[in-house]
Design an enzyme around this catalytic site. Sequence first.
Site, PDB file in Angstrom:
ATOM      1  N   SER A  34       0.793  -1.075  -0.035  1.00 22.73           N
ATOM      2  CA  SER A  34       0.035  -0.053  -0.067  1.00 22.73           C
ATOM      3  C   SER A  34       0.846   1.153   0.097  1.00 22.73           C
ATOM      4  O   SER A  34       1.910   1.110   0.463  1.00 22.73           O
ATOM      5  CB  SER A  34      -0.751   0.014   1.199  1.00 22.73           C
ATOM      6  N   ASP A  36       0.527   3.625   1.991  1.00 22.20           N
ATOM      7  CA  ASP A  36       0.714   4.014   3.353  1.00 22.20           C
ATOM      8  C   ASP A  36       2.089   3.280   3.816  1.00 22.20           C
ATOM      9  O   ASP A  36       2.579   3.530   4.792  1.00 22.20           O
ATOM     10  CB  ASP A  36      -0.421   3.424   4.081  1.00 22.20           C
ATOM     11  N   TYR A  37       2.330   2.127   3.324  1.00 22.45           N
ATOM     12  CA  TYR A  37       3.406   1.195   3.648  1.00 22.45           C
ATOM     13  C   TYR A  37       4.847   1.702   3.679  1.00 22.45           C
ATOM     14  O   TYR A  37       5.728   1.326   4.272  1.00 22.45           O
ATOM     15  CB  TYR A  37       3.456  -0.129   3.306  1.00 22.45           C
ATOM     16  N   ARG A  38       4.794   2.421   2.438  1.00 26.23           N
ATOM     17  CA  ARG A  38       6.402   3.328   2.041  1.00 26.23           C
ATOM     18  C   ARG A  38       7.374   2.163   1.684  1.00 26.23           C
ATOM     19  O   ARG A  38       8.428   2.307   1.967  1.00 26.23           O
ATOM     20  CB  ARG A  38       6.641   4.361   3.123  1.00 26.23           C
TER      21      ARG A  38
END
Length: 83
Positions: A34, A36-38
């Site tokens: 994701s 968001d996970y980077r």
Amino acid sequence: MPHIGLGTYPFQGRVMANLVKDAVNVGYRLFDTSDDYRGEFGIGLAIKELADEKVISREDLFIQTKISDNNAYAYEPLKGSPL
């Protein structure tokens, strides 16, 4: 598409790359991530290294991702705009 994949949260960078490479070596072909996970850099690094080492080609891997709306702005396509 494989039925079972590897979740990549919360790993990043070289740790992520090593995780993906190890997972490919034991048979994983689907990776879930994701924005968001980077972890994009580490996943990309692993794919490049695996391809360079002729272990597997990019076409044999499935990358599943999610785009969160908390990283978008009103003028971006994710949320749309009244234009």
